[in-house]
Motif scaffolding. Structure first.
Motif, PDB file in Angstrom:
ATOM      1  N   ILE A  97       3.786 -24.544   2.186  1.00 55.54           N
ATOM      2  CA  ILE A  97       4.304 -23.183   2.172  1.00 55.54           C
ATOM      3  C   ILE A  97       3.115 -22.250   2.039  1.00 55.54           C
ATOM      4  O   ILE A  97       2.297 -22.389   1.146  1.00 55.54           O
ATOM      5  N   ASN A  98       2.975 -21.360   2.999  1.00 51.42           N
ATOM      6  CA  ASN A  98       1.783 -20.528   3.082  1.00 51.42           C
ATOM      7  C   ASN A  98       2.067 -19.058   2.839  1.00 51.42           C
ATOM      8  O   ASN A  98       2.464 -18.378   3.769  1.00 51.42           O
ATOM      9  N   PRO A  99       1.857 -18.563   1.631  1.00 56.19           N
ATOM     10  CA  PRO A  99       2.021 -17.117   1.465  1.00 56.19           C
ATOM     11  C   PRO A  99       0.770 -16.402   1.978  1.00 56.19           C
ATOM     12  O   PRO A  99      -0.341 -16.844   1.723  1.00 56.19           O
ATOM     13  N   THR A 100       0.955 -15.351   2.717  1.00 56.35           N
ATOM     14  CA  THR A 100      -0.164 -14.567   3.233  1.00 56.35           C
ATOM     15  C   THR A 100       0.098 -13.110   2.932  1.00 56.35           C
ATOM     16  O   THR A 100       1.212 -12.636   3.103  1.00 56.35           O
ATOM     17  N   GLN A 101      -0.950 -12.426   2.454  1.00 53.31           N
ATOM     18  CA  GLN A 101      -0.785 -10.996   2.235  1.00 53.31           C
ATOM     19  C   GLN A 101      -1.159 -10.238   3.493  1.00 53.31           C
ATOM     20  O   GLN A 101      -2.190 -10.515   4.095  1.00 53.31           O
ATOM     21  N   VAL A 102      -0.302  -9.341   3.884  1.00 55.75           N
ATOM     22  CA  VAL A 102      -0.557  -8.558   5.081  1.00 55.75           C
ATOM     23  C   VAL A 102      -0.537  -7.083   4.723  1.00 55.75           C
ATOM     24  O   VAL A 102       0.330  -6.620   3.991  1.00 55.75           O
ATOM     25  N   LEU A 103      -1.537  -6.390   5.231  1.00 57.15           N
ATOM     26  CA  LEU A 103      -1.576  -4.952   5.012  1.00 57.15           C
ATOM     27  C   LEU A 103      -1.321  -4.314   6.363  1.00 57.15           C
ATOM     28  O   LEU A 103      -2.047  -4.583   7.310  1.00 57.15           O
ATOM     29  N   LEU A 104      -0.286  -3.512   6.484  1.00 52.78           N
ATOM     30  CA  LEU A 104      -0.130  -2.855   7.768  1.00 52.78           C
ATOM     31  C   LEU A 104       0.321  -1.421   7.603  1.00 52.78           C
ATOM     32  O   LEU A 104       0.828  -1.034   6.559  1.00 52.78           O
ATOM     33  N   ARG A 105       0.054  -0.641   8.634  1.00 52.12           N
ATOM     34  CA  ARG A 105       0.363   0.777   8.588  1.00 52.12           C
ATOM     35  C   ARG A 105       1.515   1.039   9.543  1.00 52.12           C
ATOM     36  O   ARG A 105       1.466   0.646  10.686  1.00 52.12           O
ATOM     37  N   GLU A 106       2.562   1.639   9.029  1.00 54.95           N
ATOM     38  CA  GLU A 106       3.735   1.869   9.862  1.00 54.95           C
ATOM     39  C   GLU A 106       4.138   3.320   9.686  1.00 54.95           C
ATOM     40  O   GLU A 106       4.532   3.740   8.605  1.00 54.95           O
ATOM     41  N   GLY A 107       3.988   4.102  10.734  1.00 58.29           N
ATOM     42  CA  GLY A 107       4.327   5.520  10.674  1.00 58.29           C
ATOM     43  C   GLY A 107       3.612   6.231   9.535  1.00 58.29           C
ATOM     44  O   GLY A 107       4.222   7.005   8.805  1.00 58.29           O
ATOM     45  N   GLY A 108       2.324   5.945   9.346  1.00 55.59           N
ATOM     46  CA  GLY A 108       1.536   6.606   8.325  1.00 55.59           C
ATOM     47  C   GLY A 108       1.715   6.038   6.926  1.00 55.59           C
ATOM     48  O   GLY A 108       1.051   6.452   5.991  1.00 55.59           O
ATOM     49  N   VAL A 109       2.627   5.089   6.773  1.00 52.65           N
ATOM     50  CA  VAL A 109       2.852   4.503   5.451  1.00 52.65           C
ATOM     51  C   VAL A 109       2.161   3.140   5.393  1.00 52.65           C
ATOM     52  O   VAL A 109       2.266   2.340   6.311  1.00 52.65           O
ATOM     53  N   GLN A 110       1.440   2.913   4.297  1.00 56.90           N
ATOM     54  CA  GLN A 110       0.788   1.613   4.131  1.00 56.90           C
ATOM     55  C   GLN A 110       1.754   0.625   3.508  1.00 56.90           C
ATOM     56  O   GLN A 110       2.393   0.918   2.504  1.00 56.90           O
ATOM     57  N   LEU A 111       1.862  -0.545   4.092  1.00 55.60           N
ATOM     58  CA  LEU A 111       2.746  -1.558   3.533  1.00 55.60           C
ATOM     59  C   LEU A 111       1.931  -2.776   3.149  1.00 55.60           C
ATOM     60  O   LEU A 111       1.090  -3.226   3.918  1.00 55.60           O
ATOM     61  N   LYS A 112       2.195  -3.282   1.952  1.00 53.79           N
ATOM     62  CA  LYS A 112       1.569  -4.526   1.562  1.00 53.79           C
ATOM     63  C   LYS A 112       2.679  -5.564   1.487  1.00 53.79           C
ATOM     64  O   LYS A 112       3.567  -5.454   0.659  1.00 53.79           O
ATOM     65  N   LEU A 113       2.645  -6.549   2.363  1.00 53.11           N
ATOM     66  CA  LEU A 113       3.730  -7.523   2.422  1.00 53.11           C
ATOM     67  C   LEU A 113       3.221  -8.911   2.085  1.00 53.11           C
ATOM     68  O   LEU A 113       2.093  -9.254   2.400  1.00 53.11           O
ATOM     69  N   ILE A 159      10.657  -3.644   8.616  1.00 52.66           N
ATOM     70  CA  ILE A 159       9.564  -2.913   7.976  1.00 52.66           C
ATOM     71  C   ILE A 159       9.733  -1.418   8.046  1.00 52.66           C
ATOM     72  O   ILE A 159       8.905  -0.683   7.546  1.00 52.66           O
ATOM     73  N   ARG A 160      10.830  -0.922   8.641  1.00 54.44           N
ATOM     74  CA  ARG A 160      10.996   0.520   8.682  1.00 54.44           C
ATOM     75  C   ARG A 160      12.359   0.932   8.125  1.00 54.44           C
ATOM     76  O   ARG A 160      12.482   1.280   6.972  1.00 54.44           O
ATOM     77  N   THR A 161      13.405   0.794   8.958  1.00 56.37           N
ATOM     78  CA  THR A 161      14.679   1.415   8.578  1.00 56.37           C
ATOM     79  C   THR A 161      15.344   0.788   7.354  1.00 56.37           C
ATOM     80  O   THR A 161      15.963   1.480   6.570  1.00 56.37           O
ATOM     81  N   HIS A 162      15.238  -0.525   7.190  1.00 50.38           N
ATOM     82  CA  HIS A 162      15.987  -1.153   6.095  1.00 50.38           C
ATOM     83  C   HIS A 162      15.127  -1.819   5.032  1.00 50.38           C
ATOM     84  O   HIS A 162      15.646  -2.524   4.181  1.00 50.38           O
ATOM     85  N   MET A 163      13.833  -1.548   5.082  1.00 52.62           N
ATOM     86  CA  MET A 163      12.975  -2.209   4.111  1.00 52.62           C
ATOM     87  C   MET A 163      13.382  -1.845   2.672  1.00 52.62           C
ATOM     88  O   MET A 163      13.501  -2.714   1.812  1.00 52.62           O
ATOM     89  N   GLN A 164      13.624  -0.554   2.443  1.00 49.78           N
ATOM     90  CA  GLN A 164      13.959  -0.138   1.087  1.00 49.78           C
ATOM     91  C   GLN A 164      15.270  -0.765   0.621  1.00 49.78           C
ATOM     92  O   GLN A 164      15.378  -1.230  -0.507  1.00 49.78           O
ATOM     93  N   ASP A 165      16.260  -0.802   1.516  1.00 47.83           N
ATOM     94  CA  ASP A 165      17.534  -1.395   1.118  1.00 47.83           C
ATOM     95  C   ASP A 165      17.395  -2.892   0.859  1.00 47.83           C
ATOM     96  O   ASP A 165      17.983  -3.423  -0.084  1.00 47.83           O
ATOM     97  N   LEU A 166      16.596  -3.576   1.677  1.00 46.25           N
ATOM     98  CA  LEU A 166      16.372  -5.010   1.457  1.00 46.25           C
ATOM     99  C   LEU A 166      15.786  -5.232   0.067  1.00 46.25           C
ATOM    100  O   LEU A 166      16.180  -6.147  -0.660  1.00 46.25           O
ATOM    101  N   ARG A 167      14.852  -4.362  -0.300  1.00 50.49           N
ATOM    102  CA  ARG A 167      14.236  -4.493  -1.624  1.00 50.49           C
ATOM    103  C   ARG A 167      15.237  -4.163  -2.730  1.00 50.49           C
ATOM    104  O   ARG A 167      15.292  -4.847  -3.751  1.00 50.49           O
ATOM    105  N   ASP A 168      16.027  -3.104  -2.512  1.00 51.49           N
ATOM    106  CA  ASP A 168      17.011  -2.720  -3.524  1.00 51.49           C
ATOM    107  C   ASP A 168      18.022  -3.836  -3.753  1.00 51.49           C
ATOM    108  O   ASP A 168      18.360  -4.153  -4.897  1.00 51.49           O
TER     109      ASP A 168
END
Ligand code: GDP
Ligand code: MG
Length: 232
Positions: free
Chosen positions: A40-56, A203-212
């Protein structure tokens, strides 16, 4: 986290989604690229989506049945012989649905005709219902326009996706895709497959709800069960 049987295209999908390690004819990439994922390989990814930085944290997993000891991996239920959905997938979802948000996918969508794909989606949704598996539910919205978009998104579930880390040229444009003698299936083309819809919701429309939902439902359930165990 992406789970499913070996060879399904999990690692390729993850690369297509987040890691953008793209290969082309000029830059074919490491030859041992398609080694089996055995840990099982966890990888940290940093990406920019619509000006917002996401750390996944992205988690690739070994295919079902690839481990040395598969003794717990077999708890087959035989009612589904006529169905195309493997018992192991069902069993897996049952074990996970009260811990995580499940988003069902069809891999290698380019191997199905549109009609087969529609049928397969129906079969999967029927199996999910029959087995009382709770998959991620898109929250309702008030706004009429948004509601229309949401309906279209929901209609795509389970998302039928194509992954690739090759870039090629189609009509003078560079696209990610898979080349066949009769043409190219493009990853980032909603007419060809649901990849973009999946990526957008993740990573955009439902990311917050997925986290909630993870925090307010799954984690709270987990905590409640732990506490109940302790006090019992
Ligand atoms: P994993 O074992 O699930 O991680 O699968 P891989 O990502 O290693 O892919 C296994 C094989 O399937 C490789 O040869 C990939 O090139 C191929 N593959 C991956 N995604 C797709 C896809 O969307 N369509 C098709 N036709 N093949 C794919
Ligand atoms: Mg893999």
């Amino acid at each position: 986290m992406v789970v499913g049987e070996s060879g399904l295209g999990k690692s390729t999908l993850i690369n297509s989604l987040f890691l953008s390690d793209l290969y082309s004819a000029e830059y074919p990439g490491p030859s041992k690229r398609h080694n089996k994922t055995l840990q099982i390989n966890p990888t940290q990814v940093l990406l920019r989506e619509g000006g917002v930085q996401l750390k996944l944290n992205v988690v690739d997993t070994p295919g079902f049945g690839d481990a040395v000891d598969n003794s717990n991996c077999w708890e087959p239920v035989t009612n589904f012989i006529d169905s195309k959905l493997k018992p192991l997938d069902i069993e897996f979802m049952k074990r996970l649905h009260d811990k995580v948000n499940i988003i069902p996918l069809i891999a290698k969508a380019d191997t199905l005709t549109p009609e087969e794909c529609r049928d397969f989606k129906k079969t999967i949704l029927n199996e999910i219902e029959k087995n009382q598996i709770r998959i991620y539910e898109f929250p309702d919205v008030e706004d009429e326009e948004e509601n229309g978009m949401l309906k279209k998104l929901k209609e795509r579930v389970p998302f039928a996706v194509v992954g690739s880390n090759r870039v090629m040229e189609v009509n003078g444009k560079k696209v990610r895709g898979r080349q066949y003698p009769w043409g190219v299936v493009e990853v980032d083309n909603l007419q060809h497959n649901d990849f973009l819809a999946l990526r957008d919701m993740l990573i955009r429309t439902h990311m917050q709800d997925l986290r909630d939902v993870t925090n307010n439902v799954h984690y709270e359930n987990y905590r409640y069960k732990k506490l109940a165990n302790v006090s019992a």
